[in-house]
Structure formats: C-alpha cells, structure tokens
Write a protein that holds these residues in place. Structure first.
Motif, PDB file in Angstrom:
ATOM      1  N   UNK A 164       0.811  -1.219   0.000  1.00  0.00           N
ATOM      2  CA  UNK A 164       0.000   0.000   0.000  1.00  0.00           C
ATOM      3  C   UNK A 164       0.851   1.279   0.000  1.00  0.00           C
TER       4      UNK A 164
ATOM      5  N   UNK B 273       1.607   1.700  -3.521  1.00  0.00           N
ATOM      6  CA  UNK B 273       0.342   2.066  -4.150  1.00  0.00           C
ATOM      7  C   UNK B 273       0.027   3.541  -3.967  1.00  0.00           C
TER       8      UNK B 273
ATOM      9  N   UNK C 166       2.212   5.976  -3.313  1.00  0.00           N
ATOM     10  CA  UNK C 166       3.186   6.772  -4.081  1.00  0.00           C
ATOM     11  C   UNK C 166       2.718   6.825  -5.540  1.00  0.00           C
ATOM     12  N   UNK C 167       2.358   5.656  -6.082  1.00  0.00           N
ATOM     13  CA  UNK C 167       1.876   5.576  -7.461  1.00  0.00           C
ATOM     14  C   UNK C 167       0.625   6.434  -7.642  1.00  0.00           C
ATOM     15  N   UNK C 168      -0.291   6.361  -6.670  1.00  0.00           N
ATOM     16  CA  UNK C 168      -1.540   7.120  -6.737  1.00  0.00           C
ATOM     17  C   UNK C 168      -1.264   8.623  -6.794  1.00  0.00           C
TER      18      UNK C 168
ATOM     19  N   UNK D 187       1.438  10.129  -7.835  1.00  0.00           N
ATOM     20  CA  UNK D 187       2.076  10.494  -9.104  1.00  0.00           C
ATOM     21  C   UNK D 187       1.078  10.514 -10.262  1.00  0.00           C
ATOM     22  N   UNK D 188       0.333   9.418 -10.444  1.00  0.00           N
ATOM     23  CA  UNK D 188      -0.557   9.371 -11.617  1.00  0.00           C
ATOM     24  C   UNK D 188      -1.721  10.353 -11.471  1.00  0.00           C
TER      25      UNK D 188
ATOM     26  N   UNK E 188      -2.566  14.682 -13.840  1.00  0.00           N
ATOM     27  CA  UNK E 188      -3.735  15.307 -14.464  1.00  0.00           C
ATOM     28  C   UNK E 188      -3.935  16.752 -14.011  1.00  0.00           C
TER      29      UNK E 188
ATOM     30  N   UNK F   6     -11.062   4.798 -15.603  1.00  0.00           N
ATOM     31  CA  UNK F   6     -10.824   5.124 -14.199  1.00  0.00           C
ATOM     32  C   UNK F   6     -11.943   4.573 -13.319  1.00  0.00           C
TER      33      UNK F   6
ATOM     34  N   UNK G 236     -11.396   0.909 -12.930  1.00  0.00           N
ATOM     35  CA  UNK G 236     -10.335   0.647 -11.946  1.00  0.00           C
ATOM     36  C   UNK G 236     -10.864   0.831 -10.520  1.00  0.00           C
TER      37      UNK G 236
ATOM     38  N   UNK H  17      -8.526  -2.848  -2.349  1.00  0.00           N
ATOM     39  CA  UNK H  17      -7.222  -2.177  -2.306  1.00  0.00           C
ATOM     40  C   UNK H  17      -7.402  -0.679  -2.034  1.00  0.00           C
TER      41      UNK H  17
ATOM     42  N   UNK I 179      -5.323   1.861  -1.939  1.00  0.00           N
ATOM     43  CA  UNK I 179      -4.644   2.810  -2.831  1.00  0.00           C
ATOM     44  C   UNK I 179      -5.311   2.889  -4.199  1.00  0.00           C
ATOM     45  N   UNK I 180      -5.769   1.744  -4.730  1.00  0.00           N
ATOM     46  CA  UNK I 180      -6.450   1.753  -6.034  1.00  0.00           C
ATOM     47  C   UNK I 180      -7.774   2.526  -5.924  1.00  0.00           C
TER      48      UNK I 180
ATOM     49  N   UNK J 159      -6.880   6.445  -5.404  1.00  0.00           N
ATOM     50  CA  UNK J 159      -6.296   6.993  -6.635  1.00  0.00           C
ATOM     51  C   UNK J 159      -7.362   7.229  -7.681  1.00  0.00           C
TER      52      UNK J 159
ATOM     53  N   UNK K  35     -10.718  -2.314 -17.464  1.00  0.00           N
ATOM     54  CA  UNK K  35     -10.124  -1.046 -17.036  1.00  0.00           C
ATOM     55  C   UNK K  35      -8.772  -0.832 -17.716  1.00  0.00           C
TER      56      UNK K  35
ATOM     57  N   UNK L  73       4.837   7.332 -12.153  1.00  0.00           N
ATOM     58  CA  UNK L  73       3.637   6.790 -11.513  1.00  0.00           C
ATOM     59  C   UNK L  73       3.278   5.405 -12.048  1.00  0.00           C
TER      60      UNK L  73
ATOM     61  N   UNK M 279       5.545   2.856 -10.712  1.00  0.00           N
ATOM     62  CA  UNK M 279       5.206   2.530  -9.320  1.00  0.00           C
ATOM     63  C   UNK M 279       3.993   1.605  -9.254  1.00  0.00           C
ATOM     64  N   UNK M 280       2.981   1.850 -10.134  1.00  0.00           N
ATOM     65  CA  UNK M 280       1.813   0.958 -10.176  1.00  0.00           C
ATOM     66  C   UNK M 280       2.231  -0.453 -10.604  1.00  0.00           C
TER      67      UNK M 280
ATOM     68  N   UNK N 140       3.659  -2.070  -7.682  1.00  0.00           N
ATOM     69  CA  UNK N 140       2.535  -2.399  -6.801  1.00  0.00           C
ATOM     70  C   UNK N 140       1.816  -3.663  -7.284  1.00  0.00           C
TER      71      UNK N 140
END
Lengths: 85, 85
Positions: A5, A8, A10-12, A14-15, A19, A47, A50, A59, A61-62, A65, B11, B46, B49-50, B53
C-alpha cells in the motif's frame, strides 16, 4: 517486506497529480480548446472501472487513486462539453 | 461473484488505449510539440510505481496495464526529448 500500500499510494499521488496541470490550465483559461473529449471519456470510463476493481480486491490505494482521478477527469469533461455548446 | 480480473482487464484496456491517439499523432507528425515533458515524466514514474505495486499484490491486470502504459509513455517521452534537441 514492504507494505504494497505504501507503493500504491506513491503511485496514486504520481498518476493523479499528472492530471492536475491540465485541470489548472482549464480553470485559469476557462476554456478547454484543443482537448480531446473522446480521450477523456475513455480515460473516465477506464478510471471508473479501476475504481470498481479496487473495491472488488479491497485495495485502499487503487480506490483512493481512482476516486481522485475520476473527479479531476469529470471536471475536465464538463469543461470540454461546456466549451462545445 | 464476478472475477475482479475481468473488470481489471476492461479497465486496463480503457486506460491504456486513452494514450494511443497521442502516440499515433506523434508517430504520424514526427513531432511532439505542445506536449509537457514534466507531465509525462510524472505519469511515467507513476506507471512504474503501479507496476511495482501490481507485482507486490500479484495482480495480473495491474501488471499488464502498467507494462503497456509505461511502454507507450516511454515512446512519447523519447519523442519529446528528441524534439527538444
């Protein structure tokens, strides 16, 4: 072992933040000229899928995000449609 | 009960294909003018990182989606850097 997580989130961050410049630009200029509605509709539906996936696999983080990304994309879509009217 | 991976692959298809029109446009015009390098660098980090994850939680759809997205983003980044030189 790393808690997945952490990665997850960190990834969230960033992505999701990728936007933001586009959303700020629309907000400042009050127009969405040059942006592709179809691209954002596909991205929005993706999105949302997801988000549903995140709920199914439970999850955090998913889920977080894609909630934030979907809100930003919905804002962008609203502006694109409004500037076409 | 739906298999979450079905939703995940729907997704994955949607969010991955949202990047394709931009990649095709670059490929056809051979330029990446007007695209933000920083946005794609953030998006690329990002996505990576995903991917990490996805490997940690062993999710096939998260792994596949982010492998493909990262490849497309890397292609876009390469073109942006090349057109700045």
């Amino acid at each position: 072992m790393i808690n997945p997580e952490y990665i997850g989130f960190i990834a969230a961050t960033l992505t999701t933040s990728a936007f933001l410049p586009q959303a700020f630009k629309i907000w400042k200029s009050k127009t969405a000229d040059g942006l592709s509605l179809s691209m954002y509709l596909v991205m929005g539906t993706g999105t949302l899928s997801w988000l549903f996936y995140g709920l199914l696999i439970e999850s955090p983080s998913v889920i977080v995000a894609n909630c934030i990304s979907f809100s930003i994309i919905l804002f962008i879509i609203t502006f694109i449609i409004r500037s076409k009217m």
